[in-house]
Write an enzyme that holds these catalytic residues in place. Structure first.
Site, mmCIF file in Angstrom:
data_model
loop_
_atom_site.group_PDB
_atom_site.id
_atom_site.type_symbol
_atom_site.label_atom_id
_atom_site.label_comp_id
_atom_site.label_asym_id
_atom_site.label_seq_id
_atom_site.Cartn_x
_atom_site.Cartn_y
_atom_site.Cartn_z
ATOM 1 N NE ARG A 14 -2.198 -2.050 3.201
ATOM 2 C CZ ARG A 14 -2.680 -2.221 4.488
ATOM 3 N NH1 ARG A 14 -3.697 -1.740 4.831
ATOM 4 N NH2 ARG A 14 -2.043 -3.220 5.147
ATOM 5 C CE LYS A 21 4.360 -1.519 6.184
ATOM 6 N NZ LYS A 21 2.745 -1.654 6.241
ATOM 7 N N GLY A 75 7.986 -15.741 -1.534
ATOM 8 C CA GLY A 75 7.474 -16.292 -3.038
ATOM 9 C C GLY A 75 6.272 -16.757 -2.973
ATOM 10 C CE1 TYR A 103 4.095 -7.528 14.168
ATOM 11 C CE2 TYR A 103 2.404 -5.954 13.683
ATOM 12 C CZ TYR A 103 2.706 -7.235 14.075
ATOM 13 O OH TYR A 103 1.693 -8.126 14.152
ATOM 14 C CG ASN A 172 -2.633 -7.827 18.083
ATOM 15 O OD1 ASN A 172 -1.844 -7.189 19.025
ATOM 16 N ND2 ASN A 172 -2.519 -8.672 17.318
ATOM 17 C CE LYS A 353 34.037 24.888 -3.611
ATOM 18 N NZ LYS A 353 34.887 24.436 -5.020
ATOM 19 C CE1 TYR A 389 36.572 23.487 -13.116
ATOM 20 C CE2 TYR A 389 34.605 24.462 -13.930
ATOM 21 C CZ TYR A 389 35.469 23.494 -13.804
ATOM 22 O OH TYR A 389 35.062 22.204 -14.561
ATOM 23 N NE ARG A 442 39.504 51.536 -11.828
ATOM 24 C CZ ARG A 442 39.371 51.888 -10.482
ATOM 25 N NH1 ARG A 442 38.596 51.013 -9.786
ATOM 26 N NH2 ARG A 442 39.528 52.821 -10.058
HETATM 27 C C1 UD1 Z 1 -1.324 -7.551 12.426
HETATM 28 C C2 UD1 Z 1 -1.854 -8.346 13.313
HETATM 29 C C3 UD1 Z 1 -3.294 -7.758 13.846
HETATM 30 C C4 UD1 Z 1 -2.827 -6.217 14.453
HETATM 31 C C5 UD1 Z 1 -1.983 -5.538 13.416
HETATM 32 C C6 UD1 Z 1 -1.327 -4.208 14.098
HETATM 33 C C7 UD1 Z 1 -1.608 -10.891 12.659
HETATM 34 C C8 UD1 Z 1 -2.147 -12.041 12.080
HETATM 35 N N1 UD1 Z 1 -2.435 -9.759 12.722
HETATM 36 O O1 UD1 Z 1 -2.028 -7.458 11.186
HETATM 37 O O2 UD1 Z 1 -3.933 -8.467 14.695
HETATM 38 O O3 UD1 Z 1 -3.924 -5.370 14.745
HETATM 39 O O4 UD1 Z 1 -0.864 -6.224 13.095
HETATM 40 O O5 UD1 Z 1 -0.929 -3.524 13.139
HETATM 41 O O6 UD1 Z 1 -0.534 -10.681 13.220
HETATM 42 N N2 UD1 Z 1 5.573 -9.416 8.428
HETATM 43 C C9 UD1 Z 1 6.656 -10.005 8.087
HETATM 44 N N3 UD1 Z 1 6.332 -11.130 7.399
HETATM 45 C C10 UD1 Z 1 5.067 -11.799 7.063
HETATM 46 C C11 UD1 Z 1 4.029 -11.083 7.247
HETATM 47 C C12 UD1 Z 1 4.184 -9.595 7.931
HETATM 48 O O7 UD1 Z 1 7.677 -9.989 8.221
HETATM 49 O O8 UD1 Z 1 5.239 -12.864 6.760
HETATM 50 C C13 UD1 Z 1 5.616 -8.096 8.976
HETATM 51 C C14 UD1 Z 1 5.209 -7.179 8.053
HETATM 52 O O9 UD1 Z 1 6.451 -6.534 7.570
HETATM 53 C C15 UD1 Z 1 4.745 -5.771 8.979
HETATM 54 C C16 UD1 Z 1 4.237 -6.761 10.231
HETATM 55 O O10 UD1 Z 1 5.024 -7.815 10.215
HETATM 56 O O11 UD1 Z 1 5.986 -5.084 9.472
HETATM 57 C C17 UD1 Z 1 2.759 -6.575 10.555
HETATM 58 O O12 UD1 Z 1 2.421 -7.174 9.140
HETATM 59 P P1 UD1 Z 1 1.008 -6.771 8.599
HETATM 60 O O13 UD1 Z 1 0.835 -7.445 7.251
HETATM 61 O O14 UD1 Z 1 0.765 -5.323 8.373
HETATM 62 O O15 UD1 Z 1 -0.330 -7.437 9.706
HETATM 63 P P2 UD1 Z 1 -1.673 -6.763 9.812
HETATM 64 O O16 UD1 Z 1 -2.644 -7.283 8.883
HETATM 65 O O17 UD1 Z 1 -1.484 -5.106 10.015
HETATM 66 CA CA CA Z 2 0.240 -3.504 9.465
#
Ligand code: UD1
Ligand code: CA
Length: 457
Positions: A14, A21, A75, A103, A172, A353, A389, A442
């Site tokens: 997004r 990100k 992947g 995160y 959460n 400079k 220069y 001059r």
């Molecule tokens: C997640 C939580 C949700 C919470 C929200 C808060 C889960 C299933 N859900 O959802 O309950 O309210 O965060 O922001 O945990 N990431 C990885 N590897 C992956 C997937 C994600 O490193 O395979 C990382 C992403 O880069 C990101 C973070 O985990 O930094 C969160 O992932 P994201 O997909 O944004 O989770 P949400 O759907 O927002």
């Molecule tokens: Ca998120």
């Protein structure tokens, strides 16, 4: 020992960006660096960063080089989800450690909130504690499901929530504290049997609860701490919150900021007491500003050292030094490696400079001073150009103490103006100016009497 696992493998679609990100910046610093720094401030001894999408770029960009990185395979055919991401760090989850899950896209988390979470977790003797908050609009977030005694039972994802669960306002944050032993155990029991076919770390709460362990929720009031960035709109919102925090810090330590909403100072900057900062100012990097300065509107200052009592108006200063009592601007440009002495005046439309300028010297208007050593008490007149220069190479000009360079002169480098040397206005100086001499370089003025009358016919 307390460790953190920071999840930053996701692509962040997004953001609509080529950049991963977590590398997007807020007030000049990447989101991931904010998270690592807050964890370190909260006493976390080992940070494990889970990388995936464009992982080399992430690893090369983060500032804290003690960070351990583990890669999550990415992947179409490999599993995905926050639970799967945590599994990649399994080797580092030892049974006697506390593990914080953070995160890379939740950059506003503070040391205070992490301290609060950790002490609550210990005090309650939980095996897992989730950081929560009440949101008026909880859409998109996982919801905290509690029983009639207010005990946390589980976390349900928005996409999996039943209608009555969607009305729950407690969300959460995605940040947790686990006992290493129990986190390790639970990782083996996660499944991807859900709406997104992902391994959810959120499932750990229900699994541990059902196994008879004590889990809990630590609810905070200041929701800015857990603000997640998924789009550039949210990036700008996070920037606004961070800007307010940073500016408040500078004001609390003695600087006046006229309009904190319109002043952009990076966390790394130092500012002394009774310095006043006007709107539209940008101060970046390793910049240090002394006491009693005035930084007028629309200045940009990067990686520079500004002394005490300096006044700067609408000017740009990059990688340079300005000593006490000096006035700069309006509309001056100090380019890299300029060092300006005490009580100097660098006036409007003066560009400097790679030059040093000694105490009490003046270049009040419209001059270019490049690749030079200028002594003290020197006057550089209006329109003076240091011609450094020749189209291929740069050369140096030296102007010794007390010299006077008349207006609209050109100093063709390499050239030396000795102590007390005077240069007549409009001169083009190619040879050394001796000490105490007046150099006039001059063409002499010729007056042709009656020229206009004669040319009429
Ligand atoms: C997640 C939580 C949700 C919470 C929200 C808060 C889960 C299933 N859900 O959802 O309950 O309210 O965060 O922001 O945990 N990431 C990885 N590897 C992956 C997937 C994600 O490193 O395979 C990382 C992403 O880069 C990101 C973070 O985990 O930094 C969160 O992932 P994201 O997909 O944004 O989770 P949400 O759907 O927002
Ligand atoms: Ca998120």
């Amino acid at each position: 020992m307390i460790k953190s696992i920071i999840l930053a493998a996701g692509e962040g679609t997004r953001m609509k960006s080529k950049k991963p990100k977590g590398l997007h910046r807020i007030s000049g610093k990447t989101m991931i660096d904010y998270v690592i720094d807050s964890a370190s401030k909260a006493g976390i001894e080992e940070n494990i960063l889970v990388v995936g999408h464009k992982k080399e770029e992430v690893v090369n960009t983060i500032s804290n080089k003690d960070t351990i990185t583990v890669s999550q395979p990415m992947g179409e055919d490999v599993p995905y989800g926050t639970g799967f991401a945590v599994m990649q760090a399994k080797d580092y989850i030892d049974k006697d450690s506390y593990i914080l899950i953070l995160y890379g896209d939740t950059p506003l988390i503070t040391k205070n909130t992490l301290d609060g979470l950790i002490s609550y977790h210990k005090r309650e003797d939980n095996v897992a504690t989730v950081l929560t908050a009440e949101f008026d609009d909880p859409k998109g977030y996982g919801r905290i499901v509690r029983d009639e005694n207010n005990r946390v039972l589980s976390i349900v994802e928005d996409k999996d929530a039943k209608d009555h669960q969607k009305t729950i306002k407690e969300i959460n944050s995605g940040i947790y504290c686990f006992n290493g032993k129990h986190l390790n155990e639970v990782l083996d029991n996660l499944t991807n049997d859900n709406a997104q076919n992902e391994y959810y770390i959120t499932d750990a709460i229900a699994i541990l609860n059902q196994a008879g362990y004590k889990v809990g929720g630590y609810k905070i009031d200041d929701i800015s701490d857990i603000f997640g960035v998924n789009s550039r709109v949210q990036l700008a919102e996070a920037e606004e919150i961070m800007r307010k925090r940073i500016n408040a810090q500078f004001m609390l330590s003695g600087a006046t900021i006229i309009d904190p909403n319109n002043t952009y100072i990076e966390e790394s900057v130092e500012i002394g007491r009774d310095t006043t900062i006007y709107p539209g100012v940008i101060i970046k990097g390793n910049t240090k500003i002394g006491d009693d300065c005035v930084i007028g509107h629309n200045c940009r200052i990067e990686n520079s050292k500004i002394g005490n009592g300096v006044e700067i108006q609408s000017s740009t200063i990059i990688d340079s030094e300005v000593d006490d009592g000096t006035k700069v601007g309006p509309y001056a440009y100090l380019r890299p490696n300029s060092s300006i002495g005490k009580n100097v005046k660098i006036g409007d439309f003066v560009e400097v400079k790679n030059a040093t300028i000694g105490d009490n010297s003046k270049a009040s208007h419209l001059a270019y001073i490049g690749d030079a050593e200028v002594g003290s008490n020197v006057n550089i007149g209006c329109g003076v150009v240091f011609v450094n220069y020749d189209g291929a190479k740069k050369y140096k000009t030296i102007v010794e103490d007390n010299a006077f360079v008349g207006s609209n002169s050109n100093l063709i480098a390499p050239v030396l103006v000795k102590k007390d040397g005077y240069i007549a206005a409009g001169s083009t100086i190619t040879d050394e100016v001796p000490s105490g001499a007046l150099s006039i370089a001059r063409a002499r003025q010729v007056n042709k009497e009656g020229w206009k009358e004669k040319n009429k016919k």
